[in-house]
Design a protein around this motif. Structure first.
Motif, PDB file in Angstrom:
ATOM      1  N   LEU A  16      -2.743 -13.498   1.586  1.00  0.00           N
ATOM      2  CA  LEU A  16      -1.907 -13.838   0.435  1.00  0.00           C
ATOM      3  C   LEU A  16      -2.517 -13.342  -0.873  1.00  0.00           C
ATOM      4  O   LEU A  16      -1.798 -12.880  -1.761  1.00  0.00           O
ATOM      5  N   ASP A  17      -3.830 -13.409  -0.985  1.00  0.00           N
ATOM      6  CA  ASP A  17      -4.490 -12.903  -2.192  1.00  0.00           C
ATOM      7  C   ASP A  17      -4.259 -11.405  -2.343  1.00  0.00           C
ATOM      8  O   ASP A  17      -3.956 -10.921  -3.433  1.00  0.00           O
ATOM      9  N   TYR A  18      -4.397 -10.698  -1.245  1.00  0.00           N
ATOM     10  CA  TYR A  18      -4.220  -9.246  -1.300  1.00  0.00           C
ATOM     11  C   TYR A  18      -2.756  -8.858  -1.505  1.00  0.00           C
ATOM     12  O   TYR A  18      -2.454  -7.863  -2.167  1.00  0.00           O
ATOM     13  N   LYS A  19      -1.850  -9.674  -0.986  1.00  0.00           N
ATOM     14  CA  LYS A  19      -0.420  -9.422  -1.199  1.00  0.00           C
ATOM     15  C   LYS A  19      -0.079  -9.576  -2.681  1.00  0.00           C
ATOM     16  O   LYS A  19       0.609  -8.729  -3.266  1.00  0.00           O
ATOM     17  N   LEU A  20      -0.575 -10.660  -3.298  1.00  0.00           N
ATOM     18  CA  LEU A  20      -0.315 -10.843  -4.725  1.00  0.00           C
ATOM     19  C   LEU A  20      -1.030  -9.781  -5.551  1.00  0.00           C
ATOM     20  O   LEU A  20      -0.475  -9.283  -6.532  1.00  0.00           O
ATOM     21  N   ALA A  21      -2.233  -9.383  -5.148  1.00  0.00           N
ATOM     22  CA  ALA A  21      -2.943  -8.318  -5.859  1.00  0.00           C
ATOM     23  C   ALA A  21      -2.121  -7.033  -5.875  1.00  0.00           C
ATOM     24  O   ALA A  21      -2.030  -6.365  -6.908  1.00  0.00           O
ATOM     25  N   ALA A  22      -1.513  -6.701  -4.756  1.00  0.00           N
ATOM     26  CA  ALA A  22      -0.676  -5.500  -4.690  1.00  0.00           C
ATOM     27  C   ALA A  22       0.522  -5.620  -5.618  1.00  0.00           C
ATOM     28  O   ALA A  22       0.892  -4.653  -6.309  1.00  0.00           O
ATOM     29  N   ARG A  23       1.134  -6.789  -5.657  1.00  0.00           N
ATOM     30  CA  ARG A  23       2.272  -6.994  -6.566  1.00  0.00           C
ATOM     31  C   ARG A  23       1.827  -6.909  -8.021  1.00  0.00           C
ATOM     32  O   ARG A  23       2.541  -6.347  -8.862  1.00  0.00           O
ATOM     33  N   ILE A  24       0.666  -7.458  -8.330  1.00  0.00           N
ATOM     34  CA  ILE A  24       0.140  -7.371  -9.699  1.00  0.00           C
ATOM     35  C   ILE A  24      -0.110  -5.920 -10.072  1.00  0.00           C
ATOM     36  O   ILE A  24       0.229  -5.493 -11.179  1.00  0.00           O
ATOM     37  N   ASP A  25      -0.659  -5.140  -9.160  1.00  0.00           N
ATOM     38  CA  ASP A  25      -0.875  -3.717  -9.434  1.00  0.00           C
ATOM     39  C   ASP A  25       0.438  -3.019  -9.770  1.00  0.00           C
ATOM     40  O   ASP A  25       0.493  -2.192 -10.684  1.00  0.00           O
ATOM     41  N   GLY A  26       1.490  -3.349  -9.043  1.00  0.00           N
ATOM     42  CA  GLY A  26       2.807  -2.781  -9.320  1.00  0.00           C
ATOM     43  C   GLY A  26       3.329  -3.188 -10.690  1.00  0.00           C
ATOM     44  O   GLY A  26       3.896  -2.357 -11.419  1.00  0.00           O
ATOM     45  N   ILE A  27       3.156  -4.435 -11.035  1.00  0.00           N
ATOM     46  CA  ILE A  27       3.586  -4.939 -12.354  1.00  0.00           C
ATOM     47  C   ILE A  27       2.845  -4.198 -13.461  1.00  0.00           C
ATOM     48  O   ILE A  27       3.460  -3.745 -14.436  1.00  0.00           O
ATOM     49  N   VAL A  28       1.535  -4.090 -13.321  1.00  0.00           N
ATOM     50  CA  VAL A  28       0.732  -3.402 -14.335  1.00  0.00           C
ATOM     51  C   VAL A  28       1.188  -1.948 -14.466  1.00  0.00           C
ATOM     52  O   VAL A  28       1.374  -1.436 -15.577  1.00  0.00           O
ATOM     53  N   ALA A  29       1.406  -1.285 -13.342  1.00  0.00           N
ATOM     54  CA  ALA A  29       1.858   0.112 -13.360  1.00  0.00           C
ATOM     55  C   ALA A  29       3.209   0.235 -14.061  1.00  0.00           C
ATOM     56  O   ALA A  29       3.430   1.155 -14.851  1.00  0.00           O
TER      57      ALA A  29
END
Length: 85
Positions: free
Chosen positions: A68-81
């Motif tokens: 779950l941490d890595y899933k949210l990290a990936a979503r955060i990366d997308g948001i930042v991008a």
């Protein structure tokens, strides 16, 4: 498991710092992260310092990192991008 160079592991937590172009964009990023965090029912620690965001993820209930941490990290990366374009 998701791993990206923007995230660094420190024990049972992954961390990332994001510097937005301005305060308004930093808050927009936080708002978008909040939406994704609510959707996953998984909430990061967020420290806002003007236009700099310090983010930390861990699964307290599990006593460390989970998918779950890595899933949210990936979503955060997308948001930042999305906010960098």
């Amino acid at each position: 498991m998701y791993e990206a160079s923007e995230w660094a592991r420190n024990g049972d937590t992954i961390h990332r710092t994001v510097v937005a172009p301005d305060f308004r964009t930093a808050i927009a990023i936080v708002n978008d992260i909040a939406e994704q965090a609510e959707a996953l029912n998984h909430h990061p620690d967020i420290d806002i310092r003007w236009r700099t965001l310090h983010l930390a993820l861990t699964t307290h209930d599990a006593g460390g990192l989970t998918d779950l941490d890595y899933k949210l990290a990936a979503r955060i990366d997308g948001i930042v991008a999305d906010h960098q374009t």
